[in-house]
Write a protein that holds these residues in place. Sequence first.
Motif, PDB file in Angstrom:
ATOM      1  N   LEU A 199      -1.943  -3.930   7.287  1.00  0.00           N
ATOM      2  CA  LEU A 199      -1.197  -2.988   8.391  1.00  0.00           C
ATOM      3  C   LEU A 199      -0.380  -3.685   8.959  1.00  0.00           C
ATOM      4  CD1 LEU A 199      -4.377  -1.366   9.614  1.00  0.00           C
ATOM      5  CD2 LEU A 199      -3.525  -0.637   8.293  1.00  0.00           C
ATOM      6  N   GLY A 200       1.103  -2.828   8.939  1.00  0.00           N
ATOM      7  CA  GLY A 200       1.987  -4.182   9.684  1.00  0.00           C
ATOM      8  C   GLY A 200       3.355  -4.253   9.031  1.00  0.00           C
ATOM      9  N   ASP A 201       2.515  -4.493   7.819  1.00  0.00           N
ATOM     10  CA  ASP A 201       3.569  -4.682   7.011  1.00  0.00           C
ATOM     11  C   ASP A 201       4.637  -3.542   6.605  1.00  0.00           C
ATOM     12  OD1 ASP A 201       1.941  -6.942   6.357  1.00  0.00           O
ATOM     13  OD2 ASP A 201       1.685  -7.231   4.396  1.00  0.00           O
ATOM     14  N   ARG A 202       5.905  -4.689   5.726  1.00  0.00           N
ATOM     15  CA  ARG A 202       7.335  -3.674   5.804  1.00  0.00           C
ATOM     16  C   ARG A 202       7.191  -3.621   3.982  1.00  0.00           C
ATOM     17  NH1 ARG A 202       9.777  -0.986   9.499  1.00  0.00           N
ATOM     18  NH2 ARG A 202       9.338  -1.541  10.987  1.00  0.00           N
ATOM     19  N   MET A 203       7.299  -2.107   3.709  1.00  0.00           N
ATOM     20  CA  MET A 203       7.908  -2.389   2.338  1.00  0.00           C
ATOM     21  C   MET A 203       9.509  -1.487   2.201  1.00  0.00           C
ATOM     22  SD  MET A 203       5.193   0.555   0.604  1.00  0.00           S
ATOM     23  CE  MET A 203       4.035  -1.160   0.378  1.00  0.00           C
ATOM     24  N   GLN A 204      10.238  -1.546   0.643  1.00  0.00           N
ATOM     25  CA  GLN A 204      11.387  -1.257   1.183  1.00  0.00           C
ATOM     26  C   GLN A 204      11.025   0.151   0.002  1.00  0.00           C
ATOM     27  OE1 GLN A 204      13.643  -3.744   2.404  1.00  0.00           O
ATOM     28  NE2 GLN A 204      15.356  -1.822   2.298  1.00  0.00           N
ATOM     29  N   LEU A 205      11.451   1.208  -0.058  1.00  0.00           N
ATOM     30  CA  LEU A 205      11.663   2.200  -0.834  1.00  0.00           C
ATOM     31  C   LEU A 205      12.769   2.623  -1.668  1.00  0.00           C
ATOM     32  CD1 LEU A 205       8.924   4.526   0.976  1.00  0.00           C
ATOM     33  CD2 LEU A 205       8.110   2.723  -0.941  1.00  0.00           C
ATOM     34  N   ASN A 206      12.745   2.506  -2.806  1.00  0.00           N
ATOM     35  CA  ASN A 206      13.413   2.824  -3.770  1.00  0.00           C
ATOM     36  C   ASN A 206      15.386   1.896  -3.511  1.00  0.00           C
ATOM     37  OD1 ASN A 206      12.895   4.313  -5.340  1.00  0.00           O
ATOM     38  ND2 ASN A 206      13.697   6.237  -5.211  1.00  0.00           N
ATOM     39  N   SER A 207      16.453   2.279  -3.309  1.00  0.00           N
ATOM     40  CA  SER A 207      17.396   1.674  -2.454  1.00  0.00           C
ATOM     41  C   SER A 207      17.560   1.896  -1.158  1.00  0.00           C
ATOM     42  CB  SER A 207      18.703   1.276  -3.026  1.00  0.00           C
ATOM     43  OG  SER A 207      18.694   2.536  -3.503  1.00  0.00           O
ATOM     44  N   VAL A 227       9.259   7.150  -6.653  1.00  0.00           N
ATOM     45  CA  VAL A 227       9.623   5.485  -6.053  1.00  0.00           C
ATOM     46  C   VAL A 227       9.652   4.577  -6.051  1.00  0.00           C
ATOM     47  CG1 VAL A 227       9.439   6.538  -3.705  1.00  0.00           C
ATOM     48  CG2 VAL A 227       7.641   5.307  -4.207  1.00  0.00           C
ATOM     49  N   VAL A 228       9.892   3.333  -6.017  1.00  0.00           N
ATOM     50  CA  VAL A 228       9.353   2.273  -6.574  1.00  0.00           C
ATOM     51  C   VAL A 228       9.599   1.521  -4.919  1.00  0.00           C
ATOM     52  CG1 VAL A 228      10.028  -0.383  -7.730  1.00  0.00           C
ATOM     53  CG2 VAL A 228      11.013   1.714  -8.834  1.00  0.00           C
ATOM     54  N   ALA A 229       8.290   0.154  -5.346  1.00  0.00           N
ATOM     55  CA  ALA A 229       7.796  -0.135  -3.191  1.00  0.00           C
ATOM     56  C   ALA A 229       8.141  -1.763  -3.988  1.00  0.00           C
ATOM     57  CB  ALA A 229       6.705  -0.081  -3.041  1.00  0.00           C
ATOM     58  N   LYS A 230       8.755  -2.106  -2.853  1.00  0.00           N
ATOM     59  CA  LYS A 230       8.981  -3.331  -3.425  1.00  0.00           C
ATOM     60  C   LYS A 230       9.051  -4.395  -1.935  1.00  0.00           C
ATOM     61  CE  LYS A 230      13.848  -3.498  -4.238  1.00  0.00           C
ATOM     62  NZ  LYS A 230      13.858  -1.802  -4.285  1.00  0.00           N
ATOM     63  N   ALA A 231       8.961  -5.580  -1.589  1.00  0.00           N
ATOM     64  CA  ALA A 231       8.764  -6.461  -0.702  1.00  0.00           C
ATOM     65  C   ALA A 231       8.559  -7.838  -1.140  1.00  0.00           C
ATOM     66  CB  ALA A 231       7.175  -6.089   0.189  1.00  0.00           C
ATOM     67  N   SER A 232       8.703  -8.585  -0.063  1.00  0.00           N
ATOM     68  CA  SER A 232       8.804 -10.453  -0.487  1.00  0.00           C
ATOM     69  C   SER A 232       7.340 -10.505  -0.995  1.00  0.00           C
ATOM     70  CB  SER A 232       9.450 -11.047   0.127  1.00  0.00           C
ATOM     71  OG  SER A 232       8.824 -10.862   2.045  1.00  0.00           O
ATOM     72  N   TYR A 282       9.876   0.212   5.217  1.00  0.00           N
ATOM     73  CA  TYR A 282       8.831   1.147   5.550  1.00  0.00           C
ATOM     74  C   TYR A 282       7.944   0.793   6.143  1.00  0.00           C
ATOM     75  CZ  TYR A 282      11.880   5.004   3.652  1.00  0.00           C
ATOM     76  OH  TYR A 282      12.701   6.499   4.002  1.00  0.00           O
ATOM     77  N   GLN A 283       6.769   1.316   7.295  1.00  0.00           N
ATOM     78  CA  GLN A 283       6.138   0.077   8.030  1.00  0.00           C
ATOM     79  C   GLN A 283       4.407   1.176   7.595  1.00  0.00           C
ATOM     80  OE1 GLN A 283       5.549  -0.573  11.859  1.00  0.00           O
ATOM     81  NE2 GLN A 283       4.967  -2.240  11.914  1.00  0.00           N
ATOM     82  N   ILE A 284       3.702   0.217   7.154  1.00  0.00           N
ATOM     83  CA  ILE A 284       2.412   0.344   7.182  1.00  0.00           C
ATOM     84  C   ILE A 284       1.263   1.085   7.417  1.00  0.00           C
ATOM     85  CG2 ILE A 284       0.075   0.350   5.463  1.00  0.00           C
ATOM     86  CD1 ILE A 284       2.423  -1.361   3.013  1.00  0.00           C
ATOM     87  N   VAL A 285       1.454   2.587   7.838  1.00  0.00           N
ATOM     88  CA  VAL A 285       0.284   2.294   9.141  1.00  0.00           C
ATOM     89  C   VAL A 285      -0.235   2.596   9.150  1.00  0.00           C
ATOM     90  CG1 VAL A 285       2.447   2.692  11.206  1.00  0.00           C
ATOM     91  CG2 VAL A 285       1.754   5.117   9.715  1.00  0.00           C
TER      92      VAL A 285
END
Lengths: 353, 224
Positions: free
Chosen positions: A146-154, A92-97, A159-162
């Motif tokens: 913890l609690g940050d969100r990231m986008q996986l692929n499209s 996957v490619v993980a992205k987040a602003s 998804y939330q980091i727990v």
Amino acid sequence: MFLALKEIKHEKLRYSLIIAMIVLISYLIFVLTSLALGLARQNTAAIDSWQIDRIVLNQDANVNLSQSLLTKQQLAGIKLGAKEAYLGQVAVVAKASGHAKDSAQFIGLAADQFVAKNLELTSGHKPTNKQEIVVDTAFKDDGYQLGDRMQLNSASKSYQIVGFTKNAKLSVAPVIYGTLTAWRQLKNMGPTFMASAIVSQDRTFTATSSQLKHYSTQQFIDKLPGYSAQNSTFTFMIAFLMIISLIVIAVFLYILTVQKLQNYAVLRAQGIPAKTLVGATISQAVVLVISGLLIGTLLTAVTAAVIPASVPMTFDIPILAAVALGLILTGIIGALFPVRLILRVDPVSVIGG
Amino acid sequence: MSAIQLTNINKFFGEKSSRVHVLHDINFAAEAGQLSLVIGPSGSGKSTFLTIAGGLQTPNSGSVQLDQQPLYDLNTKQRDSLRLNKIGFILQAYNLVPYLTVREQFGLADRVKKHGNLTPAELENLLKQLDITELQHKYPAELSGGQKQRVAIARALYTDPAIILADEPTAALDSARVKEVGRLLADLAQSQNKAIVVVTHDLRLRDYADQIYEILDGQISKTV
Ligand SMILES: Nc1ncnc2c1ncn2[C@@H]1O[C@H](COP(=O)(O)OP(=O)(O)OP(=O)(O)O)[C@@H](O)[C@H]1O
Ligand SMILES: [Mg+2]
């Protein structure tokens, strides 16, 4: 030893130069070895952490986890015990602003099987639904919390980091652990696909389906994309450096011995046994190599202390000690070349005049 | 019974047309308690003669007896040990180890020959006789030619050998020093019953010799 040390003491500059060469070579070998180990570790750290003995893949997958898919039908007759677990893998490619894009390995797990159960977290908790993930601490170093969100692929939903876990690396990419359902979503597949692989801690576990095949962990690791090629590249580099150090030591000692032949001839004329002179040359080689190694080790230790965590280096003392021993042997072998000269020295050559 | 006896020694160098006959039927004996002098011009075969007498190179024919032992029947190791224990070589050039001080040159001898070397008092005395006591902590490169030569003499005598073979031991010395070295060698021969052979072109040593030989074009003859 007496002659060896006296000469080194008297010819400080000359011998410092040789030691400096050995320092550089040993430092280079140590650093390369650590890099090789570090990279190897990054290929396999996650697999190592699962502590598995077997892996079952689709027989057409060419021992490649990302090429393997197991269907419900194929798994129909197979019962998983407490020592088996499903694994769903997808790149996957993980992205987040606010963060650069990261390539990662998504591993989907069933919460009630051993891999998920044994997963050790450095903080947070394990995923409780399909939008929750546990990620490698490399993400933490990148500023995720913890609690940050990231986008996986499209995928449309984020998804939330727990939780965070250490040493979760597969094929030199950080691992994101989630659920098998999330894996299916990321792969865009229906419920007929169960997993990419079955892993087992039982070395006798076999898959009964004719379309599946089991492999030992070592077979599997050796077939990780690029893994063997990388390892043999490093092995060759280290071997060549060893050969170069052999040549450097042999050439230096040879030249030094040629310059000393007249003295040796006199000593032989006086009845000093060739053994004493050979001993001096070999112990000189050992003294030079060990001094060089000590300084090289010191430099390596300093490097280990200041190197950023993002550089994949692993300083494994037993392996480095074995490398050091190899260099000492190399030095002794290098010293054996000039020994021939000493044995053939002709005492008469200095008497003439 | 002689300390060293050479019988019908012949030595050739080179092959075929370039073959040179360097020593012709040499018969020579050196006795314990005597200083034997072999005088000859450059190229006459002095060094070749001395190296054959000392077991360093093999003659083409003839035999060398050292204390009744046929030297060239021994193997290399046995010859090494014989040289170490019985023979002191005084060589003209390069005879000191450059990275050892004068003192350490003797230390090296102590390491390879553990017994029977001079006592510290005897060494002190020898150094005084040769006037090199002050030089003990110097390296060979810091010495003059004559000083080096005297240190080399001391080094050869240090192992207290029964036989001393010297090649031009006085080449770098002035007349006063030649006298001292001549006296020292003659005295050693007499008082300690050593067999001393000196090859040289230095006629100044004649006064101290018990036996004088002349060597010319590889032929040796006794002078009276
Ligand atoms: N290894 C050798 N090969 C060929 N010829 C040699 C060799 N050694 C000596 N010779 C020749 O043998 C002869 C005697 O040499 P040697 O060194 O014994 O002379 P020497 O009397 O010691 O002379 P000098 O007083 O100059 O030292 C010389 O003609 C020399 O050229
Ligand atoms: Mg000569």
